[in-house]
Every structure is written in structure tokens, then in C-alpha cells.
Motif scaffolding. Structure first.
Motif, mmCIF file in Angstrom:
data_model
loop_
_atom_site.group_PDB
_atom_site.id
_atom_site.type_symbol
_atom_site.label_atom_id
_atom_site.label_comp_id
_atom_site.label_asym_id
_atom_site.label_seq_id
_atom_site.Cartn_x
_atom_site.Cartn_y
_atom_site.Cartn_z
ATOM 1 N N GLN A 3 0.853 -1.190 0.000
ATOM 2 C CA GLN A 3 0.000 0.000 0.000
ATOM 3 C C GLN A 3 0.888 1.240 0.000
ATOM 4 N N LEU A 4 0.475 2.224 -0.789
ATOM 5 C CA LEU A 4 1.287 3.417 -1.003
ATOM 6 C C LEU A 4 0.471 4.673 -0.719
ATOM 7 N N VAL A 5 1.056 5.619 0.000
ATOM 8 C CA VAL A 5 0.400 6.889 0.297
ATOM 9 C C VAL A 5 1.369 8.023 -0.009
ATOM 10 N N GLU A 6 0.970 8.885 -0.958
ATOM 11 C CA GLU A 6 1.792 10.031 -1.331
ATOM 12 C C GLU A 6 1.446 11.252 -0.484
ATOM 13 N N PHE A 29 9.757 -3.534 1.918
ATOM 14 C CA PHE A 29 9.978 -2.417 0.997
ATOM 15 C C PHE A 29 11.217 -2.621 0.142
ATOM 16 N N SER A 30 12.246 -3.180 0.706
ATOM 17 C CA SER A 30 13.504 -3.348 -0.031
ATOM 18 C C SER A 30 13.409 -4.401 -1.138
ATOM 19 N N ASP A 31 12.271 -5.084 -1.261
ATOM 20 C CA ASP A 31 12.042 -6.029 -2.362
ATOM 21 C C ASP A 31 11.403 -5.364 -3.577
ATOM 22 N N TYR A 32 11.068 -4.076 -3.441
ATOM 23 C CA TYR A 32 10.291 -3.393 -4.465
ATOM 24 C C TYR A 32 11.092 -2.290 -5.151
ATOM 25 N N ALA A 33 11.113 -2.331 -6.472
ATOM 26 C CA ALA A 33 11.549 -1.170 -7.230
ATOM 27 C C ALA A 33 10.394 -0.178 -7.269
ATOM 28 N N MET A 34 10.725 1.109 -7.287
ATOM 29 C CA MET A 34 9.708 2.147 -7.166
ATOM 30 C C MET A 34 9.760 3.115 -8.344
ATOM 31 N N GLY A 35 8.641 3.772 -8.557
ATOM 32 C CA GLY A 35 8.597 4.765 -9.618
ATOM 33 C C GLY A 35 7.666 5.912 -9.267
ATOM 34 N N TRP A 36 7.901 7.029 -9.914
ATOM 35 C CA TRP A 36 6.993 8.178 -9.867
ATOM 36 C C TRP A 36 6.479 8.427 -11.281
ATOM 37 N N PHE A 37 5.180 8.649 -11.383
ATOM 38 C CA PHE A 37 4.526 8.979 -12.631
ATOM 39 C C PHE A 37 3.673 10.212 -12.407
ATOM 40 N N ARG A 38 3.238 10.841 -13.494
ATOM 41 C CA ARG A 38 2.345 11.979 -13.365
ATOM 42 C C ARG A 38 1.313 11.964 -14.484
ATOM 43 N N TYR A 94 0.644 13.516 -9.231
ATOM 44 C CA TYR A 94 1.834 12.671 -9.176
ATOM 45 C C TYR A 94 1.518 11.396 -8.390
ATOM 46 N N TYR A 95 1.889 10.272 -8.985
ATOM 47 C CA TYR A 95 1.604 8.958 -8.414
ATOM 48 C C TYR A 95 2.900 8.218 -8.097
ATOM 49 N N CYS A 96 2.891 7.555 -6.982
ATOM 50 C CA CYS A 96 3.936 6.634 -6.591
ATOM 51 C C CYS A 96 3.508 5.224 -6.998
ATOM 52 N N ALA A 97 4.453 4.404 -7.454
ATOM 53 C CA ALA A 97 4.125 3.056 -7.899
ATOM 54 C C ALA A 97 5.211 2.087 -7.465
ATOM 55 N N ALA A 98 4.826 0.820 -7.259
ATOM 56 C CA ALA A 98 5.751 -0.201 -6.791
ATOM 57 C C ALA A 98 5.638 -1.463 -7.633
ATOM 58 N N PRO A 112 2.278 -2.945 -10.589
ATOM 59 C CA PRO A 112 0.949 -3.380 -10.151
ATOM 60 C C PRO A 112 0.342 -2.525 -9.044
ATOM 61 N N ASP A 113 1.196 -1.896 -8.241
ATOM 62 C CA ASP A 113 0.702 -1.209 -7.039
ATOM 63 C C ASP A 113 0.873 0.295 -7.186
#
Length: 124
Positions: A3-6, A29-38, A94-98, A112-113
Motif C-alpha cells: 500500500q502506497l500513500v503520497e 519495501f527493499s524487495d520493491y523497485a519504485m517509480g513516480w509517474f504523473r 503525481y503517483y507513486c508506484a511499486a 501493479p501497485d
């Protein structure tokens, strides 16, 4: 699934700065690569920046390179986006994604997240 909260969005004048944060829960958390999108009104969601699960690799879209910086803190399950020299065309949600993987990804379909998003508005 994580679950992600910006947070950290807001209204800023052109040339100003904002720092977005994304808090993750529900996974390692350390198992997930992360991204920012807009996503701007009437436009498709676009890639902004990504970081590997370890934080050793990052990638930024050409449109933000040199102005935005992605970073992560695996000790407190957060990923950040420092945004400097903001322009009106940076206005968007702006969205955070995992993704459960180590490497960087650039496509929305690879994540996916997603968080709910935070509004960034840059006035001219």
C-alpha cells in the motif's frame, strides 16, 4: 501487494521547489523497485523517475532530468521525489508506484501497485 500513500503536493510558483514523499506498507519495501509517474488533465499517465529496490540505480525522464531527483530510504519505507526549478508544465497529479522486482521499470503496465496521487500545481 504493498500500500502506497503520497504526500507533499501543493501549489508553488514557477522556479520553486517541492518534495514529494511516498510511504509504503504491507510488504518488504527493499524487495520493491519504485517509480513516480504523473498525469495532467486530458493526458496519459507518464513516467517521471524510477529507482531500483536497493537504491543504487535511478532513471529520470528527459523532461525532468537535472531538476528532479528520486531517492529512497529503505529504513523507513519511503521514496521521495525532490522537484526543483518547477515549471507550469509540471502541473499534474503525481503517483507513486511499486513493483516486486529489483530492477528499474519505465512503463505503467510494469507497476501493479499504485498510490492515490498528490496534486502538484505550478503557477506562472
Amino acid at each position: 501487494q504493498v500500500q502506497l500513500v503520497e504526500s507533499g503536493g501543493g501549489l508553488v510558483q514557477a522556479g520553486g521547489s517541492l518534495r514529494l514523499s511516498c510511504a509504503a506498507s504491507g510488504g518488504t519495501f527493499s524487495d520493491y523497485a519504485m517509480g513516480w509517474f504523473r498525469q495532467a488533465p486530458g493526458k496519459e499517465r507518464q513516467f517521471v523517475a524510477a529507482i531500483s529496490s536497493s537504491g543504487t540505480a535511478t532513471y529520470h525522464a528527459d523532461s525532468v532530468k537535472g531538476r528532479f531527483t528520486i531517492s529512497r530510504h529503505n529504513s523507513n519505507n519511503t521514496v521521495s521525489l525532490q522537484m526543483n526549478s518547477l515549471k507550469p508544465e509540471d502541473t499534474a497529479v503525481y503517483y507513486c508506484a511499486a513493483r516486486f522486482a529489483s530492477g528499474i521499470a519505465l512503463q505503467t503496465s510494469q507497476f501493479p501497485d499504485w498510490g492515490q496521487g498528490t496534486q502538484v500545481t505550478v503557477s506562472s
